[in-house]
Design a protein around this motif. Structure first.
Motif, PDB file in Angstrom:
ATOM      1  N   THR A  68       0.782  -1.227  -0.040  1.00 46.48           N
ATOM      2  CA  THR A  68      -0.090   0.099  -0.049  1.00 46.48           C
ATOM      3  C   THR A  68       0.924   1.356  -0.088  1.00 46.48           C
ATOM      4  OG1 THR A  68      -0.364   0.075   2.301  1.00 46.48           O
ATOM      5  CG2 THR A  68      -1.940  -1.199   1.204  1.00 46.48           C
ATOM      6  N   GLY A  69       2.271   1.120   0.191  1.00 44.65           N
ATOM      7  CA  GLY A  69       2.995   2.219   0.107  1.00 44.65           C
ATOM      8  C   GLY A  69       3.702   2.546  -1.304  1.00 44.65           C
ATOM      9  N   SER A  70       3.134   1.768  -2.257  1.00 44.07           N
ATOM     10  CA  SER A  70       3.686   1.795  -3.601  1.00 44.07           C
ATOM     11  C   SER A  70       2.780   2.467  -4.568  1.00 44.07           C
ATOM     12  CB  SER A  70       3.747   0.498  -4.336  1.00 44.07           C
ATOM     13  OG  SER A  70       4.330   0.643  -5.653  1.00 44.07           O
ATOM     14  N   ASP A  71       2.893   3.647  -5.283  1.00 44.61           N
ATOM     15  CA  ASP A  71       2.099   4.350  -5.872  1.00 44.61           C
ATOM     16  C   ASP A  71       1.382   3.588  -7.193  1.00 44.61           C
ATOM     17  OD1 ASP A  71       2.076   6.641  -4.517  1.00 44.61           O
ATOM     18  OD2 ASP A  71       3.605   7.643  -5.704  1.00 44.61           O
ATOM     19  N   TYR A  72       2.322   2.790  -7.682  1.00 46.88           N
ATOM     20  CA  TYR A  72       1.989   2.124  -8.982  1.00 46.88           C
ATOM     21  C   TYR A  72       2.048   0.293  -8.593  1.00 46.88           C
ATOM     22  CZ  TYR A  72       2.427   6.381 -11.515  1.00 46.88           C
ATOM     23  OH  TYR A  72       2.273   7.668 -12.213  1.00 46.88           O
ATOM     24  N   VAL A  73       1.072  -0.340  -9.469  1.00 48.57           N
ATOM     25  CA  VAL A  73       1.515  -1.747  -9.813  1.00 48.57           C
ATOM     26  C   VAL A  73       2.893  -1.661 -10.418  1.00 48.57           C
ATOM     27  CG1 VAL A  73       0.727  -3.688 -11.184  1.00 48.57           C
ATOM     28  CG2 VAL A  73      -0.909  -2.383  -9.946  1.00 48.57           C
ATOM     29  N   THR A  74       3.780  -2.776 -10.050  1.00 52.56           N
ATOM     30  CA  THR A  74       4.986  -2.812 -10.381  1.00 52.56           C
ATOM     31  C   THR A  74       5.183  -4.203 -11.346  1.00 52.56           C
ATOM     32  OG1 THR A  74       5.807  -1.366  -9.010  1.00 52.56           O
ATOM     33  CG2 THR A  74       7.517  -2.691 -10.091  1.00 52.56           C
ATOM     34  N   ILE A  75       5.307  -4.087 -12.369  1.00 53.66           N
ATOM     35  CA  ILE A  75       5.755  -5.404 -13.305  1.00 53.66           C
ATOM     36  C   ILE A  75       7.157  -5.587 -13.878  1.00 53.66           C
ATOM     37  CG2 ILE A  75       3.449  -5.589 -14.130  1.00 53.66           C
ATOM     38  CD1 ILE A  75       4.032  -4.990 -16.752  1.00 53.66           C
ATOM     39  N   ASN A  76       7.529  -6.757 -13.955  1.00 52.46           N
ATOM     40  CA  ASN A  76       9.003  -6.967 -14.320  1.00 52.46           C
ATOM     41  C   ASN A  76       9.163  -7.069 -15.894  1.00 52.46           C
ATOM     42  OD1 ASN A  76       8.201  -9.745 -15.136  1.00 52.46           O
ATOM     43  ND2 ASN A  76       8.805 -10.509 -13.002  1.00 52.46           N
ATOM     44  N   GLN A  77      10.292  -7.019 -16.455  1.00 55.13           N
ATOM     45  CA  GLN A  77      10.482  -7.009 -17.908  1.00 55.13           C
ATOM     46  C   GLN A  77       9.817  -8.156 -18.655  1.00 55.13           C
ATOM     47  OE1 GLN A  77      11.873  -4.282 -19.147  1.00 55.13           O
ATOM     48  NE2 GLN A  77      11.018  -5.140 -21.272  1.00 55.13           N
ATOM     49  N   THR A  78       9.952  -9.333 -18.025  1.00 56.39           N
ATOM     50  CA  THR A  78       9.416 -10.422 -18.423  1.00 56.39           C
ATOM     51  C   THR A  78       7.811 -10.438 -18.451  1.00 56.39           C
ATOM     52  OG1 THR A  78      10.922 -11.991 -17.311  1.00 56.39           O
ATOM     53  CG2 THR A  78       9.049 -13.130 -18.202  1.00 56.39           C
ATOM     54  N   THR A  79       7.189 -10.042 -17.767  1.00 52.67           N
ATOM     55  CA  THR A  79       5.781  -9.695 -17.793  1.00 52.67           C
ATOM     56  C   THR A  79       5.351  -8.595 -18.942  1.00 52.67           C
ATOM     57  OG1 THR A  79       5.240 -10.321 -15.550  1.00 52.67           O
ATOM     58  CG2 THR A  79       3.437  -9.056 -16.564  1.00 52.67           C
ATOM     59  N   LEU A  80       6.137  -7.628 -18.713  1.00 56.20           N
ATOM     60  CA  LEU A  80       5.957  -6.728 -19.918  1.00 56.20           C
ATOM     61  C   LEU A  80       6.155  -7.412 -21.393  1.00 56.20           C
ATOM     62  CD1 LEU A  80       5.641  -3.763 -20.612  1.00 56.20           C
ATOM     63  CD2 LEU A  80       8.005  -3.383 -20.710  1.00 56.20           C
ATOM     64  N   ASP A  81       7.228  -8.039 -21.736  1.00 57.08           N
ATOM     65  CA  ASP A  81       7.521  -8.610 -23.137  1.00 57.08           C
ATOM     66  C   ASP A  81       6.229  -9.497 -23.274  1.00 57.08           C
ATOM     67  OD1 ASP A  81       9.869  -7.217 -22.886  1.00 57.08           O
ATOM     68  OD2 ASP A  81      11.125  -8.907 -22.295  1.00 57.08           O
ATOM     69  N   ALA A  82       5.590 -10.357 -22.107  1.00 48.12           N
ATOM     70  CA  ALA A  82       4.624 -10.933 -22.629  1.00 48.12           C
ATOM     71  C   ALA A  82       3.407 -10.251 -23.180  1.00 48.12           C
ATOM     72  CB  ALA A  82       4.130 -12.047 -21.276  1.00 48.12           C
ATOM     73  N   LEU A  83       2.957  -9.102 -22.375  1.00 49.75           N
ATOM     74  CA  LEU A  83       1.978  -8.222 -22.427  1.00 49.75           C
ATOM     75  C   LEU A  83       2.217  -7.616 -23.954  1.00 49.75           C
ATOM     76  CD1 LEU A  83       1.423  -6.731 -19.225  1.00 49.75           C
ATOM     77  CD2 LEU A  83      -0.130  -8.413 -20.395  1.00 49.75           C
ATOM     78  N   LYS A  84       3.258  -7.327 -24.313  1.00 51.40           N
ATOM     79  CA  LYS A  84       3.663  -6.482 -25.618  1.00 51.40           C
ATOM     80  C   LYS A  84       3.572  -7.361 -26.676  1.00 51.40           C
ATOM     81  CE  LYS A  84       6.996  -2.910 -24.349  1.00 51.40           C
ATOM     82  NZ  LYS A  84       8.362  -2.495 -24.651  1.00 51.40           N
ATOM     83  N   ALA A  85       3.903  -8.678 -26.449  1.00 51.38           N
ATOM     84  CA  ALA A  85       3.820  -9.777 -27.474  1.00 51.38           C
ATOM     85  C   ALA A  85       2.285  -9.994 -27.846  1.00 51.38           C
ATOM     86  CB  ALA A  85       4.564 -11.164 -27.099  1.00 51.38           C
ATOM     87  N   ARG A  86       1.535  -9.968 -26.750  1.00 47.49           N
ATOM     88  CA  ARG A  86      -0.107  -9.941 -26.971  1.00 47.49           C
ATOM     89  C   ARG A  86      -0.842  -8.728 -27.540  1.00 47.49           C
ATOM     90  NH1 ARG A  86      -2.429 -14.592 -23.681  1.00 47.49           N
ATOM     91  NH2 ARG A  86      -4.167 -13.291 -23.754  1.00 47.49           N
ATOM     92  N   GLY A  87       0.150  -7.656 -27.666  1.00 46.54           N
ATOM     93  CA  GLY A  87      -0.656  -6.476 -27.794  1.00 46.54           C
ATOM     94  C   GLY A  87      -1.664  -5.905 -26.455  1.00 46.54           C
ATOM     95  N   LYS A  88      -1.239  -6.428 -25.329  1.00 46.94           N
ATOM     96  CA  LYS A  88      -2.223  -5.863 -24.314  1.00 46.94           C
ATOM     97  C   LYS A  88      -1.734  -4.944 -23.344  1.00 46.94           C
ATOM     98  CE  LYS A  88      -5.075  -9.109 -24.961  1.00 46.94           C
ATOM     99  NZ  LYS A  88      -6.579  -9.082 -25.222  1.00 46.94           N
ATOM    100  N   VAL A  89      -0.691  -4.263 -23.809  1.00 42.56           N
ATOM    101  CA  VAL A  89      -0.121  -2.930 -22.982  1.00 42.56           C
ATOM    102  C   VAL A  89       0.106  -1.792 -23.952  1.00 42.56           C
ATOM    103  CG1 VAL A  89       2.365  -3.843 -22.993  1.00 42.56           C
ATOM    104  CG2 VAL A  89       1.609  -2.501 -21.270  1.00 42.56           C
ATOM    105  N   ASP A  90      -0.098  -0.720 -23.357  1.00 34.25           N
ATOM    106  CA  ASP A  90       0.011   0.656 -24.021  1.00 34.25           C
ATOM    107  C   ASP A  90       1.356   1.553 -23.255  1.00 34.25           C
ATOM    108  OD1 ASP A  90      -1.688   0.047 -26.273  1.00 34.25           O
ATOM    109  OD2 ASP A  90      -3.253   0.880 -24.771  1.00 34.25           O
ATOM    110  N   TYR A  91       2.103   1.982 -23.827  1.00 35.58           N
ATOM    111  CA  TYR A  91       2.919   2.992 -23.134  1.00 35.58           C
ATOM    112  C   TYR A  91       2.255   4.409 -22.891  1.00 35.58           C
ATOM    113  CZ  TYR A  91       6.806   6.091 -22.423  1.00 35.58           C
ATOM    114  OH  TYR A  91       7.667   7.261 -21.669  1.00 35.58           O
ATOM    115  N   VAL A  92       2.419   4.611 -21.510  1.00 34.01           N
ATOM    116  CA  VAL A  92       1.791   6.020 -21.151  1.00 34.01           C
ATOM    117  C   VAL A  92       2.792   7.074 -20.973  1.00 34.01           C
ATOM    118  CG1 VAL A  92       0.279   6.871 -19.432  1.00 34.01           C
ATOM    119  CG2 VAL A  92       0.029   4.714 -20.075  1.00 34.01           C
ATOM    120  N   LYS A  93       3.794   7.105 -20.175  1.00 34.82           N
ATOM    121  CA  LYS A  93       4.497   8.309 -19.597  1.00 34.82           C
ATOM    122  C   LYS A  93       5.683   7.614 -19.282  1.00 34.82           C
ATOM    123  CE  LYS A  93       1.910   8.811 -15.631  1.00 34.82           C
ATOM    124  NZ  LYS A  93       1.235   9.781 -15.036  1.00 34.82           N
TER     125      LYS A  93
END
Length: 166
Positions: free
Chosen positions: A60-85
């Protein structure tokens, strides 16, 4: 005066005589079992738009959900993530860091709680993933129950059949 005293007595009876699990079930719609690992760290199962098998530390002290590079790569491969900022921040050790923020359309906490449009930070060189406030504030009010260990959530969306198939 009598009515006020009677009301206070009734409220105290409801709070103290009613079992905790009954009060929790009245206040929160979803209870997600947590697994304790180490000293006072609790983890819950989380799926990211069909990418299952993740355990995130509840923080509850973290402002964001934090994901690792492996999860990011899996989401990118499926087209399920968008860069925000890109955001700058200060770590617990006082060091400065720049972090990329991505939007995940659907995140499932446990079996049944779907949260939409969650911003997630990606930290270089770490495997730990965190369930932070960018998701938790969407299911507020929420609470932690330690005995038994559950994350109690409100305002959850039911998992759709289409999301369950992904």
């Amino acid at each position: 005066m009598f009515v006020r005293i009677l009301t206070i007595v009734l409220i105290e009876w409801l709070l103290f005589a009613t079992p905790a699990h009954a009060v929790q079930s009245l206040q929160f719609g979803t209870a997600v079992p947590m697994t304790k690992k180490g000293t006072s760290t609790f983890y819950v199962p989380v799926g990211f738009d069909g990418v299952a098998g993740n355990e995130l530390m509840v923080d509850t002290g973290s402002d964001y959900v934090t994901i690792n590079q492996t999860t990011l790569d899996a989401l990118k491969a499926r087209g399920k993530v968008d860069y925000v900022k890109q955001v700058g921040g200060v770590m617990a050790d006082g060091s400065d860091v720049n972090v990329s923020i991505y939007r995940i359309a659907n995140l499932s906490i446990g079996c049944c709680c779907i949260v939409h449009d969650v911003e997630a930070a990606v930290f270089e060189g770490t495997d730990r993933q965190i369930l932070g406030l960018s998701a938790l504030k969407k299911v507020a009010p929420f609470a932690l129950s330690l005995d038994p260990a559950h994350l109690m959530l409100s305002d959850c969306k039911a998992q759709s059949a289409d999301l369950a198939k992904n």
